[in-house]
Design an enzyme around this catalytic site. Sequence first.
Site, PDB file in Angstrom:
ATOM      1  N   LYS A 114       0.832  -1.213   0.000  1.00 43.08           N
ATOM      2  CA  LYS A 114       0.000   0.000   0.000  1.00 43.08           C
ATOM      3  C   LYS A 114       0.859   1.252   0.000  1.00 43.08           C
ATOM      4  CE  LYS A 114      -4.455  -1.553   1.489  1.00 43.08           C
ATOM      5  NZ  LYS A 114      -5.560  -1.494   2.431  1.00 43.08           N
ATOM      6  N   LYS A 196      -4.244 -10.257  -7.058  1.00 44.47           N
ATOM      7  CA  LYS A 196      -5.499 -10.720  -6.452  1.00 44.47           C
ATOM      8  C   LYS A 196      -6.653  -9.793  -6.822  1.00 44.47           C
ATOM      9  CE  LYS A 196      -5.340  -8.289  -2.202  1.00 44.47           C
ATOM     10  NZ  LYS A 196      -5.242  -8.005  -0.864  1.00 44.47           N
ATOM     11  N   LYS A 199     -10.651  -4.185  -5.036  1.00 46.43           N
ATOM     12  CA  LYS A 199     -11.517  -3.059  -5.387  1.00 46.43           C
ATOM     13  C   LYS A 199     -10.815  -2.053  -6.291  1.00 46.43           C
ATOM     14  CE  LYS A 199     -12.794  -4.153  -0.760  1.00 46.43           C
ATOM     15  NZ  LYS A 199     -12.570  -4.043   0.669  1.00 46.43           N
TER      16      LYS A 199
HETATM   17  P1  TYM Z   1     -10.285  -6.758   3.484  1.00 46.55           P
HETATM   18  O1  TYM Z   1     -11.393  -5.823   3.752  1.00 46.55           O
HETATM   19  O2  TYM Z   1      -9.205  -6.339   2.533  1.00 46.55           O
HETATM   20  O3  TYM Z   1     -10.836  -8.146   2.996  1.00 46.55           O
HETATM   21  C1  TYM Z   1     -11.864  -8.786   3.711  1.00 46.55           C
HETATM   22  C2  TYM Z   1     -11.700 -10.280   3.640  1.00 46.55           C
HETATM   23  O4  TYM Z   1     -11.724 -10.727   2.275  1.00 46.55           O
HETATM   24  C3  TYM Z   1     -10.547 -11.484   1.993  1.00 46.55           C
HETATM   25  N1  TYM Z   1     -10.154 -11.215   0.608  1.00 46.55           N
HETATM   26  C4  TYM Z   1     -10.005 -12.173  -0.315  1.00 46.55           C
HETATM   27  N2  TYM Z   1     -10.173 -13.508  -0.261  1.00 46.55           N
HETATM   28  C5  TYM Z   1      -9.960 -14.207  -1.415  1.00 46.55           C
HETATM   29  N3  TYM Z   1      -9.578 -13.622  -2.574  1.00 46.55           N
HETATM   30  C6  TYM Z   1      -9.404 -12.284  -2.672  1.00 46.55           C
HETATM   31  N4  TYM Z   1      -9.053 -11.725  -3.833  1.00 46.55           N
HETATM   32  C7  TYM Z   1      -9.623 -11.493  -1.507  1.00 46.55           C
HETATM   33  N5  TYM Z   1      -9.551 -10.162  -1.248  1.00 46.55           N
HETATM   34  C8  TYM Z   1      -9.882 -10.010   0.056  1.00 46.55           C
HETATM   35  C9  TYM Z   1      -9.509 -10.980   2.998  1.00 46.55           C
HETATM   36  O5  TYM Z   1      -8.506 -11.941   3.224  1.00 46.55           O
HETATM   37  C10 TYM Z   1     -10.364 -10.754   4.223  1.00 46.55           C
HETATM   38  O6  TYM Z   1     -10.573 -11.958   4.932  1.00 46.55           O
HETATM   39  N6  TYM Z   1      -7.660  -6.019   7.626  1.00 46.55           N
HETATM   40  C11 TYM Z   1      -8.806  -6.702   7.083  1.00 46.55           C
HETATM   41  C12 TYM Z   1     -10.120  -6.348   7.777  1.00 46.55           C
HETATM   42  C13 TYM Z   1     -10.052  -6.541   9.246  1.00 46.55           C
HETATM   43  C14 TYM Z   1     -10.170  -7.783   9.926  1.00 46.55           C
HETATM   44  C15 TYM Z   1     -10.056  -7.473  11.323  1.00 46.55           C
HETATM   45  C16 TYM Z   1     -10.373  -9.110   9.512  1.00 46.55           C
HETATM   46  C17 TYM Z   1      -9.867  -5.565  10.164  1.00 46.55           C
HETATM   47  N7  TYM Z   1      -9.865  -6.111  11.425  1.00 46.55           N
HETATM   48  C18 TYM Z   1     -10.111  -8.468  12.281  1.00 46.55           C
HETATM   49  C19 TYM Z   1     -10.423 -10.113  10.495  1.00 46.55           C
HETATM   50  C20 TYM Z   1     -10.303  -9.781  11.865  1.00 46.55           C
HETATM   51  C21 TYM Z   1      -8.915  -6.321   5.617  1.00 46.55           C
HETATM   52  O7  TYM Z   1      -8.474  -5.282   5.213  1.00 46.55           O
HETATM   53  O8  TYM Z   1      -9.619  -7.199   4.871  1.00 46.55           O
END
Ligand code: TYM
Length: 333
Positions: A114, A196, A199
């Site tokens: 990032k 991957k 968004k």
């Molecule tokens: P975030 O919002 O980027 O993504 C949310 C969840 O989706 C999964 N994910 C994917 N899985 C498969 N293929 C993909 N292309 C893909 N893109 C995203 C991510 O692995 C995630 O599980 N930091 C976290 C949010 C968060 C969180 C937490 C999660 C904040 N606090 C506590 C668990 C526990 C995040 O940015 O995920």
Amino acid sequence: MEEKKVMLSGIQPSGDLHLGNYLGPLRHWPEMIEEFDCYFFLADLHTITVRQDPAQLRRRVLTQVAQYIACGLDPEKCTLFIQSHVPAHAQLGWVLDCYTMFGELSRMTQFKDKAAKQKENINAGLFTYPALMAADILLYQPDFVPVGEDQKQHVEICRDIAERFNGIYGEVFKIPAPHIPKVGARIMSLNDPSSKMSKSNLEGCVTLMDKPEDILRKFKRAVTDSDTERCVRFAPQEKPGVSNLIQIYAAVTGKSFEEIEEAFAGKGYGAFKPAVGEAVVETLRPIREETERLLADKAYLEGVYKAGAERASRVAEKTLRKVYKKVGFVPRG
Ligand code: TYM
């Protein structure tokens, strides 16, 4: 009676929910609510590490609450809440900042990625983000945290922080385990299978609210591989594009990779791509329709996230009080 195990997970409302979010963690959550004590939240505090348009952020948060319910999270059976409604997240986040090392944060791949993408805004929040994520998790003492592959490193640093804290103060935090699904943990972009699905690349990304014709178009244009064989075979190294499509098709239909290879033997990519698109359209259709229905009832949604925040706060504050006491803060009384 034995106590239920606890699980927790969250997604950032930093863009519309996409197929990676759904096939990685989200579609597995409803299966878990009968068996476990579940906490599902919207990680809105995390989104402002990147500049957000305030009106859009508000719209996305409401949509995401509706989508969680539309995907099968019954708010009567789990705790569904918005992170910024529970101040203990930011409060514990600060404490954990002080037990997280500069060196370990510097090694986080997501920070490096990032920071490379937003050189003009490498803010402190982007750097300390994993400590806030550790607070999100540890407040609820979960046994496990279901996430996609890309969040595994953040769950691991959370375990390190919790162990360090426990090492100083005794058993304050339960050490949570990451839970990564076998199929769908890393869905790749449709127009660039080397990165991957996210968004930030809309043509390669299918969102849960995309119209059927847009979904079909994105799948028809999906990049497949320039190999001469042109057959539907799962081989992620040699054929990343078609293997990604097989993974998506397997996740939405429940078929094994072998069954899919057999069904499309001799048919080539031309027949396979629209079939995957149609299967995805049919999977997402009821979710989109239910989301639209729920979004028309703002009072209901407000009732859900208010009740969720109250329930979550009770649990989170208990952990926070324990932490404050351990580090030596004087209780307000
Ligand atoms: P975030 O919002 O980027 O993504 C949310 C969840 O989706 C999964 N994910 C994917 N899985 C498969 N293929 C993909 N292309 C893909 N893109 C995203 C991510 O692995 C995630 O599980 N930091 C976290 C949010 C968060 C969180 C937490 C999660 C904040 N606090 C506590 C668990 C526990 C995040 O940015 O995920």
